[in-house]
Enzyme design. Structure first.
Site, PDB file in Angstrom:
ATOM      1  N   GLY A 127       0.828  -1.207   0.000  1.00 26.20           N
ATOM      2  CA  GLY A 127       0.000   0.000   0.000  1.00 26.20           C
ATOM      3  C   GLY A 127       0.853   1.243   0.000  1.00 26.20           C
ATOM      4  O   GLY A 127       2.067   1.170  -0.221  1.00 26.20           O
ATOM      5  N   ASN A 128       0.241   2.395   0.208  1.00 23.14           N
ATOM      6  CA  ASN A 128       1.019   3.628   0.344  1.00 23.14           C
ATOM      7  C   ASN A 128       0.328   4.551   1.343  1.00 23.14           C
ATOM      8  O   ASN A 128      -0.755   4.246   1.827  1.00 23.14           O
ATOM      9  CB  ASN A 128       1.220   4.294  -1.028  1.00 23.14           C
ATOM     10  CG  ASN A 128      -0.090   4.730  -1.653  1.00 23.14           C
ATOM     11  OD1 ASN A 128      -0.755   5.636  -1.157  1.00 23.14           O
ATOM     12  ND2 ASN A 128      -0.481   4.059  -2.735  1.00 23.14           N
ATOM     13  N   ARG A 129       0.973   5.683   1.662  1.00 21.50           N
ATOM     14  CA  ARG A 129       0.525   6.506   2.786  1.00 21.50           C
ATOM     15  C   ARG A 129      -0.524   7.561   2.421  1.00 21.50           C
ATOM     16  O   ARG A 129      -0.812   8.453   3.200  1.00 21.50           O
ATOM     17  CB  ARG A 129       1.746   7.169   3.444  1.00 21.50           C
ATOM     18  CG  ARG A 129       2.660   6.156   4.104  1.00 21.50           C
ATOM     19  CD  ARG A 129       3.710   6.809   4.965  1.00 21.50           C
ATOM     20  NE  ARG A 129       4.687   7.559   4.178  1.00 21.50           N
ATOM     21  CZ  ARG A 129       4.898   8.852   4.287  1.00 21.50           C
ATOM     22  NH1 ARG A 129       4.196   9.583   5.132  1.00 21.50           N
ATOM     23  NH2 ARG A 129       5.813   9.442   3.547  1.00 21.50           N
TER      24      ARG A 129
END
Ligand code: CTP
Length: 232
Positions: A46-48
């Site tokens: 995933g990413n932030r």
């Protein structure tokens, strides 16, 4: 993981409830948040991204009297209550949702941080630690804007880019290659924050100066999309 057909059916059911647009009303299709690419039943890539930028655009479009469909990846930040929302998880699900709603929209705002890669293989259940090393082979996810660009009647397209520092030349090249009318070039410093340091470019010109809140940037993008949609 949902199939593209399941996502398409959900989007079509949601869109069926919208009234025909009133005079001057536009239909905004807005993506926000990250995508999660599952590796097994408990892990993902995933990413932030929090989705705040896309939520600000949705709020600005609704305040300006437009219709909005928000396609949101997994984020703990709640979307604006007044926005109709379709929740997706992966880039494949987001691509299916966007393509299903594309003909409905006059403006597409791609503020989602779509994962560029996903694990090639999904493992049912949990991968256990049986070896000292685990190599995860990844493959490309669908490029949503590239698919949009292959369609005949395209909406006004607003896209985003993310780099540690803004490189205007690189951002303008991305805008042109990805068929965007407008690109907002962000830096990683604004991830999850209320401020935006995005430089907004159109045809190689800087049209919006950084150093504003996400709400101010959102109001600018909605107003500019209105002008561009009028010319279509
Ligand atoms: N985008 C998309 N489909 C993807 C990835 C990104 O439609 N699979 C959209 C994003 O929502 C964004 C724009 O394309 O509006 C950004 O393009 P991208 O090339 O992914 O930008 P960066 O992540 O900044 O660049 P790079 O991957 O080259 O580091």
């Amino acid at each position: 993981m949902r199939s593209a057909e399941e996502v398409r059916q959900e989007v079509c059911a949601v869109l069926a409830a919208y009234p025909p647009p009133a005079a001057g009303q536009l239909r905004f299709l807005i993506t926000a948040g990250p995508t999660y690419e599952d590796l097994d039943a408990v892990r993902y890539l995933g990413n932030r991204s929090t989705g705040r930028m896309g939520f600000a655009v949705a709020e600005a479009a609704l305040k300006a009297g437009h219709q909005v469909l928000l396609v949101v990846g997994p984020t703990p930040v709640p979307p604006p209550e007044e926005a109709v929302t379709v929740k997706v998880r992966s880039a494949q699900e987001m691509a299916a949702a966007v393509l299903a709603a594309l003909a409905w929209s006059q403006v597409l705002v791609m503020s989602a941080a779509v994962a560029d890669y996903r694990p090639e293989k999904y493992t049912d259940g949990k991968i256990h630690k049986t070896k000292d090393e685990l190599v995860i082979r990844c493959v490309r996810t669908p490029d949503i804007l590239a698919s949009v660009n292959r369609q005949k009647n395209k909406p006004v397209i607003i896209g985003f880019s993310l780099e540690p520092e803004v490189d205007q030349e690189m951002a303008e090249a991305k805008r042109a290659t990805k068929g965007m009318d407008i690109i907002a070039a962000n830096t990683t410093a604004s991830f999850g924050e209320s401020f935006s340091d995005a430089v907004v470019l159109e045809d190689g010109r800087e049209v919006f100066t950084p150093g504003n809140t996400k709400e101010e940037l959102a109001r600018y993008l909605v107003a500019r999309a209105e002008e561009l949609a009028k010319k279509r």
